[in-house]
Design a protein around this motif. Sequence first.
Motif: not given
Length: 253
Positions: A224-253
């Motif tokens: 169960e602990l391994l599953g929890a760690a893998i789930t968390t690591l997977a979400w961190i990886t997906v989130t980092v990729f998504a931020v690199q792709r969609w984060f906005r540095w300039e104001p929305r127009r």
Amino acid sequence: MNAPTLSPGRLAALGRSELTLLVRNRATLSVAVLMPASMVFVLRTIVGGDGAADAARATLTGGIGMVLLLVVYMNLVSAYVARREELVLKRLRTGEAGDLEILAGTALPAAVIALVQIAALAVAGAAVLGAPMPRNPALVLAGVLAALPLLAGMAALTSAFTRSVETAGLTTLPLFLVSALGSGLFADPDALPATVASVCELLPLSGVMALVRAGWSGGTGAYELLGAAITTLAWITVTVFAVQRWFRWEPRR
């Protein structure tokens, strides 16, 4: 994004600047400092258990989740949106600081406040609620530390779809509700139907909360602990990729 670099000096300078802005904004500071404590009192009246110790333990683990969501996630969404709309992020990006340093420096004060509040919760829980101390403090710490980059990334991603600071309360609500109801903050996931519980185990904060609960009460198997760690690591990886792709540095127009 620029190359991911982290300079301790630049990171500390960005963190100090963000802390100054946070202290000046009393409304945001109040939410970051006072709201989690008040939510713990609410949790104390909601959470049940087989005994006083179980209820106190559930209150504290739920309180940790609330601190992470309110102080790190919701507070940072507002911070990223405000700095973007004020062109702060754009100006910082023209200097020496890299993208990762800018995002991490903005998140640094919220992360420190969250860690201090969680430590205070553990001490106050033992003194006021009569809760036992964690059986495995290292596991609790691992869960909390894993939550910091995860929720900071989630905040950066959510800010990309948030037009203004005023609408941040709406865009952060889905993750807050899903995490509060499905990741075990308000109710024990074991009390849910098996199919629902299986789905809830895959939510972004579920792995973190599983680690925190296991560290506090023990009795959780390695699988169960391994599953929890893998789930968390997977979400961190997906989130980092998504931020690199969609984060906005300039104001929305």
